[in-house]
Design a protein around this motif. Sequence first.
Motif, PDB file in Angstrom:
ATOM      1  N   ARG A  63     -26.504 -26.844  -2.564  1.00  0.00           N
ATOM      2  CA  ARG A  63     -25.448 -27.567  -3.063  1.00  0.00           C
ATOM      3  C   ARG A  63     -24.313 -27.830  -2.005  1.00  0.00           C
ATOM      4  O   ARG A  63     -23.156 -27.129  -2.249  1.00  0.00           O
ATOM      5  CB  ARG A  63     -24.927 -27.203  -4.675  1.00  0.00           C
ATOM      6  CG  ARG A  63     -26.106 -27.093  -5.514  1.00  0.00           C
ATOM      7  CD  ARG A  63     -25.575 -26.966  -6.870  1.00  0.00           C
ATOM      8  NE  ARG A  63     -24.884 -25.648  -7.113  1.00  0.00           N
ATOM      9  CZ  ARG A  63     -25.221 -24.307  -7.397  1.00  0.00           C
ATOM     10  NH1 ARG A  63     -26.709 -24.433  -7.493  1.00  0.00           N
ATOM     11  NH2 ARG A  63     -24.474 -23.426  -7.428  1.00  0.00           N
ATOM     12  N   GLY A  64     -24.385 -28.991  -1.311  1.00  0.00           N
ATOM     13  CA  GLY A  64     -23.349 -28.934  -0.112  1.00  0.00           C
ATOM     14  C   GLY A  64     -21.965 -29.383  -0.697  1.00  0.00           C
ATOM     15  O   GLY A  64     -20.891 -29.098  -0.219  1.00  0.00           O
ATOM     16  N   GLY A  65     -22.093 -30.054  -1.684  1.00  0.00           N
ATOM     17  CA  GLY A  65     -20.893 -30.783  -2.149  1.00  0.00           C
ATOM     18  C   GLY A  65     -19.757 -31.533  -1.174  1.00  0.00           C
ATOM     19  O   GLY A  65     -20.673 -32.446  -0.736  1.00  0.00           O
ATOM     20  N   ILE A  66     -18.782 -31.139  -0.765  1.00  0.00           N
ATOM     21  CA  ILE A  66     -17.987 -31.997   0.058  1.00  0.00           C
ATOM     22  C   ILE A  66     -18.715 -31.998   1.730  1.00  0.00           C
ATOM     23  O   ILE A  66     -18.560 -32.976   2.440  1.00  0.00           O
ATOM     24  CB  ILE A  66     -16.634 -31.316   0.395  1.00  0.00           C
ATOM     25  CG1 ILE A  66     -15.573 -32.138   1.087  1.00  0.00           C
ATOM     26  CG2 ILE A  66     -16.683 -30.032   0.907  1.00  0.00           C
ATOM     27  CD1 ILE A  66     -15.523 -33.429   0.535  1.00  0.00           C
ATOM     28  N   PHE A  67     -19.421 -30.914   2.005  1.00  0.00           N
ATOM     29  CA  PHE A  67     -20.083 -30.704   3.074  1.00  0.00           C
ATOM     30  C   PHE A  67     -21.242 -31.690   3.347  1.00  0.00           C
ATOM     31  O   PHE A  67     -21.840 -32.077   4.425  1.00  0.00           O
ATOM     32  CB  PHE A  67     -20.434 -29.424   3.473  1.00  0.00           C
ATOM     33  CG  PHE A  67     -19.415 -28.403   3.527  1.00  0.00           C
ATOM     34  CD1 PHE A  67     -18.442 -28.648   4.589  1.00  0.00           C
ATOM     35  CD2 PHE A  67     -19.094 -27.574   2.434  1.00  0.00           C
ATOM     36  CE1 PHE A  67     -17.175 -27.699   4.641  1.00  0.00           C
ATOM     37  CE2 PHE A  67     -18.230 -26.711   2.531  1.00  0.00           C
ATOM     38  CZ  PHE A  67     -17.118 -26.888   3.484  1.00  0.00           C
ATOM     39  N   SER A  68     -21.859 -32.305   2.280  1.00  0.00           N
ATOM     40  CA  SER A  68     -23.010 -33.144   2.317  1.00  0.00           C
ATOM     41  C   SER A  68     -22.759 -34.504   1.854  1.00  0.00           C
ATOM     42  O   SER A  68     -23.678 -35.363   1.537  1.00  0.00           O
ATOM     43  CB  SER A  68     -24.063 -32.625   1.494  1.00  0.00           C
ATOM     44  OG  SER A  68     -23.969 -32.508   0.246  1.00  0.00           O
ATOM     45  N   ALA A  69     -21.333 -34.836   1.964  1.00  0.00           N
ATOM     46  CA  ALA A  69     -20.788 -36.113   1.244  1.00  0.00           C
ATOM     47  C   ALA A  69     -20.984 -37.376   2.393  1.00  0.00           C
ATOM     48  O   ALA A  69     -20.938 -38.462   1.853  1.00  0.00           O
ATOM     49  CB  ALA A  69     -19.452 -36.116   0.846  1.00  0.00           C
ATOM     50  N   GLY A  70     -21.314 -37.143   3.612  1.00  0.00           N
ATOM     51  CA  GLY A  70     -21.152 -37.901   4.519  1.00  0.00           C
ATOM     52  C   GLY A  70     -20.143 -38.904   4.563  1.00  0.00           C
ATOM     53  O   GLY A  70     -19.994 -39.898   4.621  1.00  0.00           O
ATOM     54  N   LEU A  71     -18.939 -38.172   4.664  1.00  0.00           N
ATOM     55  CA  LEU A  71     -17.750 -38.853   4.841  1.00  0.00           C
ATOM     56  C   LEU A  71     -17.516 -39.537   6.104  1.00  0.00           C
ATOM     57  O   LEU A  71     -17.745 -38.961   7.295  1.00  0.00           O
ATOM     58  CB  LEU A  71     -16.676 -37.728   4.585  1.00  0.00           C
ATOM     59  CG  LEU A  71     -16.642 -36.962   3.140  1.00  0.00           C
ATOM     60  CD1 LEU A  71     -15.483 -36.255   3.227  1.00  0.00           C
ATOM     61  CD2 LEU A  71     -16.518 -37.824   2.068  1.00  0.00           C
ATOM     62  N   SER A  72     -16.717 -40.541   6.111  1.00  0.00           N
ATOM     63  CA  SER A  72     -16.307 -41.292   7.298  1.00  0.00           C
ATOM     64  C   SER A  72     -15.052 -40.560   7.838  1.00  0.00           C
ATOM     65  O   SER A  72     -14.432 -39.577   7.411  1.00  0.00           O
ATOM     66  CB  SER A  72     -15.728 -42.584   7.117  1.00  0.00           C
ATOM     67  OG  SER A  72     -14.431 -42.704   6.410  1.00  0.00           O
ATOM     68  N   ARG A  73     -14.743 -40.777   9.232  1.00  0.00           N
ATOM     69  CA  ARG A  73     -13.649 -40.031   9.986  1.00  0.00           C
ATOM     70  C   ARG A  73     -12.562 -40.132   9.238  1.00  0.00           C
ATOM     71  O   ARG A  73     -11.714 -39.164   9.053  1.00  0.00           O
ATOM     72  CB  ARG A  73     -13.440 -40.465  11.326  1.00  0.00           C
ATOM     73  CG  ARG A  73     -12.534 -39.818  12.007  1.00  0.00           C
ATOM     74  CD  ARG A  73     -12.309 -40.461  13.573  1.00  0.00           C
ATOM     75  NE  ARG A  73     -13.532 -39.835  14.310  1.00  0.00           N
ATOM     76  CZ  ARG A  73     -13.705 -40.042  15.609  1.00  0.00           C
ATOM     77  NH1 ARG A  73     -12.860 -40.743  16.180  1.00  0.00           N
ATOM     78  NH2 ARG A  73     -14.894 -39.726  16.110  1.00  0.00           N
ATOM     79  N   ALA A  74     -12.096 -41.390   8.651  1.00  0.00           N
ATOM     80  CA  ALA A  74     -10.765 -41.580   7.915  1.00  0.00           C
ATOM     81  C   ALA A  74     -10.804 -40.814   6.759  1.00  0.00           C
ATOM     82  O   ALA A  74      -9.831 -40.185   6.204  1.00  0.00           O
ATOM     83  CB  ALA A  74     -10.720 -43.183   7.490  1.00  0.00           C
ATOM     84  N   GLN A  75     -12.076 -40.801   6.014  1.00  0.00           N
ATOM     85  CA  GLN A  75     -12.021 -39.951   4.756  1.00  0.00           C
ATOM     86  C   GLN A  75     -11.995 -38.526   4.862  1.00  0.00           C
ATOM     87  O   GLN A  75     -11.305 -37.788   4.047  1.00  0.00           O
ATOM     88  CB  GLN A  75     -13.301 -40.197   4.016  1.00  0.00           C
ATOM     89  CG  GLN A  75     -13.437 -41.836   3.348  1.00  0.00           C
ATOM     90  CD  GLN A  75     -14.926 -42.027   2.728  1.00  0.00           C
ATOM     91  OE1 GLN A  75     -16.008 -41.528   3.316  1.00  0.00           O
ATOM     92  NE2 GLN A  75     -15.056 -42.446   1.735  1.00  0.00           N
ATOM     93  N   ALA A  76     -12.410 -38.138   6.111  1.00  0.00           N
ATOM     94  CA  ALA A  76     -12.567 -36.567   6.434  1.00  0.00           C
ATOM     95  C   ALA A  76     -10.945 -36.256   6.609  1.00  0.00           C
ATOM     96  O   ALA A  76     -10.550 -35.153   5.881  1.00  0.00           O
ATOM     97  CB  ALA A  76     -13.446 -36.165   7.526  1.00  0.00           C
ATOM     98  N   TRP A  77     -10.460 -37.171   7.343  1.00  0.00           N
ATOM     99  CA  TRP A  77      -8.994 -36.603   7.822  1.00  0.00           C
ATOM    100  C   TRP A  77      -8.037 -36.688   6.612  1.00  0.00           C
ATOM    101  O   TRP A  77      -7.344 -35.904   6.238  1.00  0.00           O
ATOM    102  CB  TRP A  77      -8.423 -37.562   8.802  1.00  0.00           C
ATOM    103  CG  TRP A  77      -8.943 -36.974  10.229  1.00  0.00           C
ATOM    104  CD1 TRP A  77      -9.679 -37.877  10.952  1.00  0.00           C
ATOM    105  CD2 TRP A  77      -8.321 -36.240  10.919  1.00  0.00           C
ATOM    106  NE1 TRP A  77      -9.607 -37.305  11.951  1.00  0.00           N
ATOM    107  CE2 TRP A  77      -8.971 -36.106  12.266  1.00  0.00           C
ATOM    108  CE3 TRP A  77      -7.627 -34.963  10.568  1.00  0.00           C
ATOM    109  CZ2 TRP A  77      -8.755 -34.879  13.198  1.00  0.00           C
ATOM    110  CZ3 TRP A  77      -7.334 -34.091  11.423  1.00  0.00           C
ATOM    111  CH2 TRP A  77      -8.088 -33.903  12.709  1.00  0.00           C
ATOM    112  N   ARG A  78      -8.406 -37.569   5.594  1.00  0.00           N
ATOM    113  CA  ARG A  78      -7.583 -37.572   4.422  1.00  0.00           C
ATOM    114  C   ARG A  78      -7.703 -36.707   3.393  1.00  0.00           C
ATOM    115  O   ARG A  78      -6.833 -36.091   2.974  1.00  0.00           O
ATOM    116  CB  ARG A  78      -8.079 -38.969   3.493  1.00  0.00           C
ATOM    117  CG  ARG A  78      -7.244 -39.140   2.251  1.00  0.00           C
ATOM    118  CD  ARG A  78      -8.281 -40.155   1.426  1.00  0.00           C
ATOM    119  NE  ARG A  78      -7.684 -40.283  -0.211  1.00  0.00           N
ATOM    120  CZ  ARG A  78      -6.379 -40.590  -0.424  1.00  0.00           C
ATOM    121  NH1 ARG A  78      -5.750 -41.465   0.199  1.00  0.00           N
ATOM    122  NH2 ARG A  78      -6.087 -40.538  -1.738  1.00  0.00           N
ATOM    123  N   SER A  79      -9.076 -36.070   3.504  1.00  0.00           N
ATOM    124  CA  SER A  79      -9.481 -34.958   2.485  1.00  0.00           C
ATOM    125  C   SER A  79      -8.675 -33.619   3.011  1.00  0.00           C
ATOM    126  O   SER A  79      -8.311 -32.704   2.243  1.00  0.00           O
ATOM    127  CB  SER A  79     -10.851 -34.627   2.576  1.00  0.00           C
ATOM    128  OG  SER A  79     -11.466 -35.874   1.999  1.00  0.00           O
TER     129      SER A  79
END
Length: 313
Positions: A63-79
Amino acid sequence: MPGPSIKTGVLLACVCLGILAVMPVISNSRPAGFSALGFAFYLSVWQTVFAVPLFVLELKSGRGGIFSAGLSRAQAWRSIGVALMTGAMFGLSTFLYVLGVEKAGAGNAAIAMQAYPMFAILWETLFLKRRKSAVELGFTAALMAALYYLGTGGTLRLDGFSVWFLLTLGVPLLWSIAHVIIKEELGRLPVSPVQVTFFRVAISTVFLAAALALAEPAGFSSGAAGEGFQLFALLMGLVYYVELIVWFYAVRHIDVSLASSITTPWPAFTMVLAVIVLGEEIALHQIVAFVVVALSIYGLTLASLRKSRPEPA
């Protein structure tokens, strides 16, 4: 996976009530001579230690949760930005919690922390533009009046308002801001309660380590050498972490409003424990203030539920 269970949710909320009641007493039971900042840091260290096993176990389970969400670079920096900002807020609130309980007293601090709904309503009104009914505003006014009455020691004189009580109000203030931010982020990301809790306590620990290094560098060595101190830091870190996890799972089974209503009486239990364990004296104005605060919170809860109920066709 089984669906929500009201019985389970109520039971978990009751566990939270018990934990919330004992936390101020544990904090004020630590050995003398150790600062609030040092205690806040070390209890956060223990929180992180206790958070690691569940965090790793969840990752290994797939259950990767946030690590398997496939976030874009912008989403990752926001998080990352949200995590750092809210983690710092929670770190500061942990320090204010320990300091407020110490200086204002366990009973007063416990009641002050019940100001959370007042601040939540303030943010909802100012930033989310949610209009409040006259009933909600009336109960909020009663809550504010009771807190002012308590802060002045029952005198109602402005010059008698306790600075330490005012400082303790910073705890629910920071909680309310951070929770609003996290709630918005949770709606966008598949992050689990275990991950949210781990990031919260880990970043809080780093924030408090930096604060301790700047303000009290000797606190690292003195705290590490104090076995009795570390016992209370460990105990506080454990119960605080368990409360966070249990609360997250409680609100998965029942509404936040119901869970909050169940935990509302915890300052009453804290005051009883403070008398028995810490030898604190409870004054009549504290009891009066708590009763008004509790009734105001229940009133706000009922008003909110009534407003959210769909109109009959």
